[in-house]
Design a protein around this motif. Structure first.
Motif, PDB file in Angstrom:
ATOM      1  N   ASP A  99       0.846  -1.187   0.000  1.00 33.63           N
ATOM      2  CA  ASP A  99       0.000   0.000   0.000  1.00 33.63           C
ATOM      3  C   ASP A  99       0.887   1.244   0.000  1.00 33.63           C
ATOM      4  OD1 ASP A  99      -1.729   2.043   0.411  1.00 33.63           O
ATOM      5  OD2 ASP A  99      -2.819   1.116   2.054  1.00 33.63           O
ATOM      6  N   PRO A 100       0.889   1.996  -1.090  1.00 28.95           N
ATOM      7  CA  PRO A 100       1.774   3.166  -1.126  1.00 28.95           C
ATOM      8  C   PRO A 100       1.462   4.174  -0.021  1.00 28.95           C
ATOM      9  CG  PRO A 100       0.429   3.036  -3.139  1.00 28.95           C
ATOM     10  CD  PRO A 100       0.149   1.798  -2.345  1.00 28.95           C
ATOM     11  N   ASP A 101       0.223   4.166   0.494  1.00 26.25           N
ATOM     12  CA  ASP A 101      -0.077   5.090   1.589  1.00 26.25           C
ATOM     13  C   ASP A 101       0.698   4.729   2.854  1.00 26.25           C
ATOM     14  OD1 ASP A 101      -1.684   7.055   0.557  1.00 26.25           O
ATOM     15  OD2 ASP A 101      -3.491   5.840   0.689  1.00 26.25           O
ATOM     16  N   ASP A 102       1.109   3.479   2.980  1.00 30.77           N
ATOM     17  CA  ASP A 102       1.950   3.102   4.117  1.00 30.77           C
ATOM     18  C   ASP A 102       3.378   3.576   3.913  1.00 30.77           C
ATOM     19  OD1 ASP A 102      -0.222   1.827   5.114  1.00 30.77           O
ATOM     20  OD2 ASP A 102       0.410  -0.180   4.520  1.00 30.77           O
ATOM     21  N   GLN A 103       3.767   3.624   2.662  1.00 30.81           N
ATOM     22  CA  GLN A 103       5.159   3.921   2.358  1.00 30.81           C
ATOM     23  C   GLN A 103       5.425   5.428   2.279  1.00 30.81           C
ATOM     24  OE1 GLN A 103       7.056   1.081   0.498  1.00 30.81           O
ATOM     25  NE2 GLN A 103       8.983   2.144   0.549  1.00 30.81           N
ATOM     26  N   LEU A 104       4.413   6.162   1.821  1.00 26.80           N
ATOM     27  CA  LEU A 104       4.607   7.600   1.628  1.00 26.80           C
ATOM     28  C   LEU A 104       4.004   8.334   2.811  1.00 26.80           C
ATOM     29  CD1 LEU A 104       3.578   7.715  -2.123  1.00 26.80           C
ATOM     30  CD2 LEU A 104       5.828   7.365  -1.141  1.00 26.80           C
ATOM     31  N   PHE A 105       4.830   8.634   3.805  1.00 27.84           N
ATOM     32  CA  PHE A 105       4.299   9.224   5.025  1.00 27.84           C
ATOM     33  C   PHE A 105       4.711  10.669   5.210  1.00 27.84           C
ATOM     34  CE2 PHE A 105       7.711   6.163   5.687  1.00 27.84           C
ATOM     35  CZ  PHE A 105       8.747   7.033   5.980  1.00 27.84           C
ATOM     36  N   MET A 106       5.630  11.161   4.367  1.00 28.06           N
ATOM     37  CA  MET A 106       6.076  12.542   4.544  1.00 28.06           C
ATOM     38  C   MET A 106       5.107  13.490   3.830  1.00 28.06           C
ATOM     39  SD  MET A 106       8.822  12.411   6.417  1.00 28.06           S
ATOM     40  CE  MET A 106      10.025  13.713   6.162  1.00 28.06           C
ATOM     41  N   PRO A 107       5.158  14.790   4.187  1.00 29.02           N
ATOM     42  CA  PRO A 107       4.183  15.722   3.606  1.00 29.02           C
ATOM     43  C   PRO A 107       4.305  15.885   2.087  1.00 29.02           C
ATOM     44  CG  PRO A 107       5.182  16.659   5.558  1.00 29.02           C
ATOM     45  CD  PRO A 107       5.931  15.409   5.256  1.00 29.02           C
ATOM     46  N   THR A 108       5.511  15.808   1.542  1.00 29.27           N
ATOM     47  CA  THR A 108       5.632  15.944   0.091  1.00 29.27           C
ATOM     48  C   THR A 108       6.433  14.773  -0.475  1.00 29.27           C
ATOM     49  OG1 THR A 108       7.710  17.169   0.132  1.00 29.27           O
ATOM     50  CG2 THR A 108       5.685  18.471   0.239  1.00 29.27           C
ATOM     51  N   ASP A 112       9.710  12.684   0.995  1.00 27.88           N
ATOM     52  CA  ASP A 112       9.612  11.248   1.213  1.00 27.88           C
ATOM     53  C   ASP A 112      10.766  10.509   0.539  1.00 27.88           C
ATOM     54  OD1 ASP A 112       8.462   8.562   1.587  1.00 27.88           O
ATOM     55  OD2 ASP A 112       6.716   9.716   2.157  1.00 27.88           O
ATOM     56  N   PRO A 148       1.625  13.591  -1.405  1.00 27.10           N
ATOM     57  CA  PRO A 148       1.321  12.266  -1.966  1.00 27.10           C
ATOM     58  C   PRO A 148      -0.169  12.051  -2.237  1.00 27.10           C
ATOM     59  CG  PRO A 148       2.719  12.069  -0.032  1.00 27.10           C
ATOM     60  CD  PRO A 148       2.381  13.501  -0.157  1.00 27.10           C
ATOM     61  N   THR A 163      11.242   5.967  -3.539  1.00 22.07           N
ATOM     62  CA  THR A 163      11.702   6.201  -2.165  1.00 22.07           C
ATOM     63  C   THR A 163      12.771   5.201  -1.738  1.00 22.07           C
ATOM     64  OG1 THR A 163      10.016   4.791  -1.159  1.00 22.07           O
ATOM     65  CG2 THR A 163       9.460   7.112  -1.440  1.00 22.07           C
TER      66      THR A 163
ATOM     67  N   MET B 159       2.660  15.647  12.252  1.00 18.58           N
ATOM     68  CA  MET B 159       2.913  15.447  10.823  1.00 18.58           C
ATOM     69  C   MET B 159       2.115  14.262  10.288  1.00 18.58           C
ATOM     70  SD  MET B 159       6.579  14.856   9.112  1.00 18.58           S
ATOM     71  CE  MET B 159       6.338  13.122   8.936  1.00 18.58           C
ATOM     72  N   ARG B 163      -0.804  13.988   7.467  1.00 23.54           N
ATOM     73  CA  ARG B 163      -0.666  13.127   6.301  1.00 23.54           C
ATOM     74  C   ARG B 163      -1.816  12.117   6.198  1.00 23.54           C
ATOM     75  NH1 ARG B 163      -1.239  10.219   2.915  1.00 23.54           N
ATOM     76  NH2 ARG B 163       0.188   8.970   1.683  1.00 23.54           N
ATOM     77  N   TYR B 164      -2.250  11.585   7.337  1.00 18.48           N
ATOM     78  CA  TYR B 164      -3.192  10.463   7.279  1.00 18.48           C
ATOM     79  C   TYR B 164      -4.647  10.848   7.539  1.00 18.48           C
ATOM     80  CZ  TYR B 164       0.618   7.415   6.404  1.00 18.48           C
ATOM     81  OH  TYR B 164       1.692   6.838   5.798  1.00 18.48           O
ATOM     82  N   ARG B 209      -2.555   0.194  10.286  1.00 17.99           N
ATOM     83  CA  ARG B 209      -1.838   1.015   9.308  1.00 17.99           C
ATOM     84  C   ARG B 209      -0.620   1.648   9.964  1.00 17.99           C
ATOM     85  NH1 ARG B 209      -2.707   3.014   4.498  1.00 17.99           N
ATOM     86  NH2 ARG B 209      -4.938   2.650   4.465  1.00 17.99           N
ATOM     87  N   VAL B 213       3.097   1.497   8.582  1.00 19.43           N
ATOM     88  CA  VAL B 213       3.899   2.686   8.284  1.00 19.43           C
ATOM     89  C   VAL B 213       5.228   2.615   9.040  1.00 19.43           C
ATOM     90  CG1 VAL B 213       4.024   5.187   8.547  1.00 19.43           C
ATOM     91  CG2 VAL B 213       1.911   4.136   7.755  1.00 19.43           C
ATOM     92  N   ALA B 216       7.513   0.366   7.290  1.00 22.09           N
ATOM     93  CA  ALA B 216       8.079   0.992   6.089  1.00 22.09           C
ATOM     94  C   ALA B 216       9.161   1.997   6.471  1.00 22.09           C
ATOM     95  CB  ALA B 216       6.975   1.677   5.286  1.00 22.09           C
ATOM     96  N   ARG B 220      13.527   1.871   5.824  1.00 20.91           N
ATOM     97  CA  ARG B 220      14.358   2.878   5.180  1.00 20.91           C
ATOM     98  C   ARG B 220      15.273   3.569   6.179  1.00 20.91           C
ATOM     99  NH1 ARG B 220      11.287   6.833   1.808  1.00 20.91           N
ATOM    100  NH2 ARG B 220       9.305   6.170   2.667  1.00 20.91           N
TER     101      ARG B 220
END
Lengths: 258, 260
Positions: A99-108, A112, A148, A163, B159, B163-164, B209, B213, B216, B220
């Motif tokens: 799920d890209p929503d799990d991976q993309l957590f930063m504001p832009t 990210d 995102p 990312t 933050m 985002r969520y 979720r 997150v 993830a 990284r």
């Protein structure tokens, strides 16, 4: 502590990924892996197939040390996955989650893609260069300042790939990369993945996608590797597929695909 | 939901290019905080208090005008103040001390003064915060808080909330659509038996979720600290612009204290 990269004692270069006799049971006693052996050479693209509950995700989470092996070992380009090398292992193994929503957590998007390189402590100029290069590799140049949630699902999936590309991984691990994509998004992602010069392990139920992208496939079921070979041959073995709850789409014939 | 492209939390932002928009977010935060402190520090029972409130109001409205924030937007910002208003309306009734008759009701004098002061101060502070929200993107605000050395954990929570909010809101909407598609109407008490578990499952989904997150992030190289980019150098001129509001408010307060 720093293990020398060449412990194999052979003239072959270290494989990108070597999993030896890996077994793992969850704390609740459920045993997910029963001794998995897997060797992926540099630059190979391999599909990891298997029904739900086969242990695919469990195996993937061992590759970057989120889960620690109960028995056996994992090495990434010669580096053992253990507590001492965790940070470097996580740089070398880039996992793209489903799920890209799990991976993309930063504001832009840009922040990210910069998240990994900044965790590596790279200087800011290098971070910026890597962000630009990674976004370019997935065809998302110019999206760095977008949040995102403004992107389409296919775009988010490609940014998710960027990312981890920005960390210059040795192995790219993709969990169900084609899920929820429309046909155009699927094709665009395939084009992006085909152009990437990295070792790739792709976890998927999407057998045609595996055939399109990966010359080699590994079938995992019941916590062990039950088949390993050229994708086309595996998909032509109807008995094998049926035994492990794998199914080709209606009318799809692997022998007639270019 | 239905808040358009900016999402639930982005709805407060009014795009523009005024001096207030261009200021660094952490300067604006300091300015609003300073202003609120001056407002709160004004003695309620001083005879000149209301003149001071008038002065503050003129200042805030001036800033809003410079920032291009419309009166309608300011009025909507005041909605968050409603609970305070209810409390303020109760004060004159429940407070003790000498009483006065207003419209046939016997009200406490000190209660009236306290309620008036409370209302005035809350309104002024909320107005200033509304101007801040209207001229600053939520993620810029978070960056400003980070720059002001707010504990990293709090900044990260904010933050992620930003985002969520849309993702969780979308889940909530899909669950509602799925319920109503099967003929559900949430108009009677029995509906709670359905809505309760729905809220519970939304909580579980969000919790899961959160775990994904975190996974993830670990993958990284996350080590507990949020890496941020280079911080821009802020010229002294910008500080002066930002601090004009609290300094002017401070001047109003000082003149009240000295002359009153």
């Amino acid at each position: 502590m720093n293990a020398p990269p060449s412990s194999a004692g052979s003239s072959r270069p270290e494989p990108s990924l070597r999993v030896e006799d890996l077994a793992f049971a969850y704390p609740d006693g459920h045993q997910a892996l029963f001794g998995v052996d897997l060797r992926i050479e540099q630059g190979e693209r391999v599909a990891l197939l298997g029904p739900n509950g086969a242990g695919k995700t469990t195996l993937v989470l061992h590759l970057n040390g989120i889960l620690r092996a109960g028995r056996g070992s994992v090495t990434v380009a010669g580096l053992p996955v253990d507590r001492a090398h965790l940070q470097e292992v996580r740089r070398r193994v880039g996992i793209v989650f489903q799920d890209p929503d799990d991976q993309l957590f930063m504001p832009t998007v840009g922040e990210d893609v910069a998240f990994g390189p900044r965790n590596l402590g790279l200087p800011e100029a290098e971070v910026a260069a890597r962000v630009a290069a990674a976004l370019d590799q997935v065809g998302m140049t110019g999206s760095a300042d977008r949040p995102p949630h403004h992107l389409s699902f296919g775009q988010r999936r490609r940014v998710a790939v960027a990312t981890v590309l920005s960390m210059h991984p040795e192995v790219l691990v993709l969990d169900e990369p084609s899920s929820n994509l429309d046909p155009a998004g699927r094709r665009e992602l395939a084009e992006v993945l085909q152009a990437l010069p990295v070792t790739m392990l792709m976890v998927t139920h999407d057998l045609p996608y595996a055939l399109q992208l990966c010359p080699r496939s590994v079938v995992l079921d019941g916590g062990i590797v039950v088949a390993d070979g050229p994708t086309r041959e595996l998909l032509a073995d109807t008995e094998l597929l049926a035994r492990h709850r794998l199914e080709l789409p209606y009318g799809f014939d692997p022998a007639n695909v270019p | 939901m239905g808040a358009g492209h900016g999402g639930v939390l982005g709805a407060a932002y009014v795009a523009g290019d005024s001096p207030a928009h261009r200021l660094e977010p952490h300067l604006k935060l300091v300015a609003v905080l300073g202003f609120a402190l001056v407002v709160v520090a004004t003695p309620v029972h001083a005879p000149w208090a209301w003149a001071a409130y008038g002065g503050y109001l003129a200042l805030v409205l001036g800033v809003a005008a410079v920032a291009g924030v419309r009166p309608g937007r300011l009025a909507r910002g005041l909605v968050v103040e409603v609970p305070f208003v209810v409390f303020a309306l109760l004060l004159p009734v429940v407070a003790r001390g000498p009483r006065v008759d207003v419209l046939g009701l016997s009200l406490s004098e000190s209660g009236l003064a306290a309620a008036g002061g409370l209302l005035a101060k809350a309104t002024l502070s909320v107005l200033a915060a509304t101007v801040l929200a209207a001229t600053t993107q939520p993620r810029e605000l978070v960056r400003g808080l980070e720059r002001l050395r707010l504990p990293s954990v709090l900044v990260q929570i904010l933050m992620f909330m930003f985002r969520y909010a849309d993702v969780v809101g979308g889940e909530l909407r899909r669950m509602r659509v799925a319920r109503e598609s099967r003929g559900f109407r949430g108009r009677h008490v029995g509906a709670l038996r359905v809505l309760g578990p729905a809220a519970g499952s939304l909580f579980i989904r969000s919790y899961e979720r959160g775990e994904r997150v975190h996974l993830a992030m670990l993958s990284r190289g996350y080590t507990g600290r949020m890496p941020s980019g280079p911080a821009a150098v802020v010229p002294a001129q910008a500080w002066l612009t930002a601090l004009a509001l609290p300094l002017a408010a401070g001047a109003v307060l000082a003149s009240g204290l000295l002359l009153g």
